[in-house]
Design an enzyme around this catalytic site. Structure first.
Site, PDB file in Angstrom:
ATOM      1  CE1 TYR A 513      -3.957  -1.827  -0.204  1.00  0.00           C
ATOM      2  CE2 TYR A 513      -3.059  -3.090   1.718  1.00  0.00           C
ATOM      3  CZ  TYR A 513      -3.968  -3.150   0.797  1.00  0.00           C
ATOM      4  OH  TYR A 513      -4.988  -4.025   0.607  1.00  0.00           O
TER       5      TYR A 513
ATOM      6  N   PRO B  66      -9.259  -8.364  -6.478  1.00  0.00           N
ATOM      7  CG  PRO B  66      -8.554 -10.474  -7.590  1.00  0.00           C
ATOM      8  CD  PRO B  66      -9.661  -9.320  -7.555  1.00  0.00           C
ATOM      9  CG  HIS B  67      -6.262  -4.750  -4.439  1.00  0.00           C
ATOM     10  ND1 HIS B  67      -7.006  -5.336  -3.643  1.00  0.00           N
ATOM     11  CD2 HIS B  67      -5.107  -3.923  -3.294  1.00  0.00           C
ATOM     12  CE1 HIS B  67      -6.791  -5.364  -2.528  1.00  0.00           C
ATOM     13  NE2 HIS B  67      -5.740  -4.610  -2.139  1.00  0.00           N
ATOM     14  CB  CYS B  68      -0.996  -5.753  -6.924  1.00  0.00           C
ATOM     15  SG  CYS B  68      -0.765  -5.892  -8.804  1.00  0.00           S
TER      16      CYS B  68
END
Lengths: 569, 152
Positions: A513, B66-68
């Site tokens: 993040y 889903p993530h990035c």
């Protein structure tokens, strides 16, 4: 004979009336205990005119009822809550009672123009909180507190009665004897705890062991527990120990023995505890003479307010703030839940029996303090829990669960769920992520039993019987959550949209993040960071803000955080 | 940010064969590298897998996000996939997943990135929307449903 039957008739009518009226009280949000007290008062001298003024009878019934209530409370206290609740609760139950009683006593001395000892006696009488009052109120309203707060309050109210009883008895002794002897008072204190504690633990351990070995008709188990518990209570008192402490501890040992027989014992004891509550408050309501108390009403209300707004918060602050990591909202809530119940009124009978001067005044004061406490604190509990944000969304529970009775300990259970979610419609059973120790035992569709296999497709409206252990519940409760959309939304906005594993390395999370972390944080896991922040004992619902993100503890296993939810601020 | 700024019609897919979580992520990585040539399929795949290792992005009720963060990516890229069969995604509620919204964001993005995710989670928490998405077989309609302005 007629006399006997008329007593039966009156008693049973009062009992039925109280129980039926409890339905109304639940709707209005009035504390139940207040209602029972009210029914008693209505039936008494200033109401229908039943003349009951036997302090001796009330004294006996009071002891019996308190013992039964504490036994039940002990059995319902889960030892795993000791992780977060034991130390703060013991601090409140000992030092806390002394501080609350002392401050309230000084206030009483000033308001009622009493001597120091007399004032302190009043303080001691109203010094302890009431478990039953607190939890009947919270449970009935569906308020689900975070574990740190609920465990502390629960254990506190189970363990602080001996302290208040001790203080009361000591002060009565000092008031009635010519020569005050501090040494003998100290000795008595040591005996109360020194005898009550080991006897309670040993007795409880023994009872649990006997229960495991003994084969009886199921109806006899609860009676055996009642008999053994009261026997222990009496023995401990005879030896000079605190019977109340002993019976609470015995209940604790029995309730945490993981015996399959508990399923026969607990429901009966629930009923017995209710009967004790109702009986106790009815009797106390009958005992008081309302019109004689009017003179005390105003000053006693003032005393109650002083206790609620000054003495209790100060005691909580002194006992908890320096030693434990409670946040301000939690401290405020614990202060507010210093609910008084039956114990002070029973304690107020002690001076009457002992023949202390002005005992009637103390009784009336105690009565009013309890009344005001129930009225103000009792009715505002759900509101306070909401305002102070000590609530966590409750976990969804199966609509039915029961032990299978296969093993004597750590038994398997059957959980019944129905399939409501459209997401599950048409899903093959093998697609569900099931805990390894659990199985679907049966599937019911249109009143037909279907043999479930991996390729069976679920349909909305199916009823599932799952065989598993208690530890599997959280998984099923999420999978078959039937709650309406709004409460699901509430849980989502509380715990956040995403969950990360508590074991996730902090540097990976930071990387993901784009957060910057200090070098000493680089070796921590996310769970460890949060655990440190919450003083080593995290509970579900703990949250902190960090890097513009709210991090919420979603699941714990002991002091180990397993899941963390996150949401942007 | 609005969802229509990140999701295009070309990146709205349906009837994609599932198999497993890994296969779907693999399928997506190849697909997105074809669509946007400066992205590297290997990198996308390994970053998505790394994210899943920290905790599943299956947010429940058959939805996964889903993530990035990704290098050589100049703006947030969304892709919607409706699977042919539901697959085990290790989701928080243990239910299998068939609606997947994948989000790739530039390295520099941080907080805005989370806001976008929250917006998506909010959108997919709508029961009606999920029902419609499962019924429809037209990419145009799927795209329209997801990007429709949220009625307040």
């Amino acid at each position: 004979m007629d006399n006997l039957n008329s007593i039966f008739l009156i008693a049973s009518l009062l009992l039925c009336l109280s129980i039926v009226a409890s339905v109304i009280s639940a709707r209005v949000g009035m504390p139940l205990l207040l209602l029972f007290l009210g029914v008693g008062m209505l039936a008494g001298e200033d109401g229908i005119g039943l003349d009951f003024a036997s302090f001796e009878a009330a004294y006996v019934i009071g002891h019996l009822a308190l013992a039964v209530i504490l036994l039940d409370g002990g059995m319902r206290t889960q030892m795993k809550t000791f992780r977060v609740g034991l130390r703060p609760a013991l601090s409140l139950a000992t030092l806390g009672v002394v501080v609350t009683s002392g401050l309230t006593g000084l206030l009483a001395m000033w308001i009622f123009d009493l001597t120091l000892l007399q004032g302190l006696l009043v303080g001691a009488i109203v010094g302890s909180t009431d478990a039953a009052a607190v939890f009947s109120m919270l449970g009935g309203k569906g308020v689900h507190l975070n574990e740190r707060v609920s465990a502390t309050l629960e254990i506190e109210s189970g363990t602080n009665d001996p302290m208040a009883i001790f203080l009361t008895i000591t002060l009565i002794t000092l008031l009635t004897q010519e020569v005050a002897d501090p040494l003998s008072a100290l000795l008595m204190f040591v005996k109360q705890f020194g005898i009550g504690l080991p006897l309670g633990l040993a007795g409880g351990w023994l009872f649990a062991w006997v229960l495991k070995k003994l084969q009886l008709p199921t109806g006899l188990y609860p009676l055996l527990v009642t008999g053994a518990g009261l026997g222990l209570f009496a023995t401990t008192n005879l030896l000079g120990g605190s019977g109340f402490l002993a019976i609470y501890l015995a209940g604790l040992m029995i309730g945490n023995s993981r015996s399959a027989k508990l399923q026969h014992i607990l429901p009966v004891h629930d009923g017995l505890a209710w009967l004790s509550q109702i009986g106790l408050f009815l009797i106390l309501g009958l005992l008081v003479t309302p019109h004689e108390m009017l003179a005390t009403a105003l000053p006693a209300t003032l005393l109650a307010l002083g206790m609620i707004l000054i003495a209790r918060p100060l005691a909580v602050l002194i006992c908890l703030k320096p030693f434990f990591s409670f946040n301000w909202r939690e401290l405020a809530f614990i202060s507010w839940v210093g609910l008084r119940g039956a114990v002070p009124i029973v304690l107020a009978i002690f001076p009457v029996i002992a023949g202390v001067e002005d005992a009637g005044l103390y009784f009336n004061i105690a009565f009013f303090v309890v009344l005001i406490s129930l009225l103000i604190q009792g009715t505002s509990l759900p509101w306070a829990a909401k305002r102070l944000k000590v609530e966590v969304p409750a976990e969804f529970m199966p609509k039915r669960r029961s032990l299978l009775g296969v093993f004597a300990e750590d038994d398997y259970e059957v959980f019944v769920y129905s399939v409501k979610s459209e997401t599950l419609d048409g899903v093959e059973l093998r697609r569900l992520r099931f805990p390894s120790g659990a199985r679907i035992g049966a599937l019911f569709r249109d009143h037909q039993l279907i043999h479930p296999s991996g390729s069976t497709r679920l349909q909305q409206g199916d009823q599932l019987c799952i065989i598993g252990r208690e530890a599997d519940l959280p998984v099923f409760s999420k999978m078959f959550n039937e709650e309406p959309q709004p409460s699901k939304e509430k849980a989502r906005s509380f715990f956040g949209d995403f969950t990360l594993s508590g074991d996730a390395p902090l540097k990976d999370v930071a990387d993901l993040y784009g957060l910057t972390i200090s070098p000493d944080q680089a070796s921590l896991t996310l769970g460890e960071l949060l655990t440190r922040r919450f003083g080593g004992h995290p509970v579900v619902g703990d949250q902190m803000e960090w890097h513009g993100i709210r991090w919420v503890v979603v699941a714990v296993d002991g002091d180990h955080i397993t899941q963390v939810g996150l949401k942007p601020l | 940010m609005q969802i229509n700024e990140i999701l295009t019609l070309e990146r709205t897919l349906f009837g994609v064969p599932g198999g497993s979580k890994k296969r779907v992520l693999e399928y997506f990585s190849k697909f997105i590298a074809q669509q946007i040539p400066q992205l590297d399929a290997e990198e996308v795949f390994s970053r998505l897998i790394a994210r899943e290792k920290l905790g599943s992005t299956g947010i429940g009720q058959g939805v996964a996000l889903p993530h990035c963060r990704i290098s050589h990516c100049d703006q947030a890229v969304g892709t919607f996939i409706r699977l042919r069969d539901k697959i085990d995604f290790d989701a928080i509620d243990g239910q299998p997943v068939d609606l997947i919204f994948l989000l790739l964001v530039p390295e520099e993005a941080n907080e805005a990135h989370l806001q976008t995710l929250a917006l998506l989670a909010e959108r997919f928490s709508d029961e009606e929307l999920r029902k419609e998405l499962r019924k429809t077989d037209q990419p145009e309609q799927l795209h329209q449903l997801i990007t429709a302005p949220i009625p307040s």
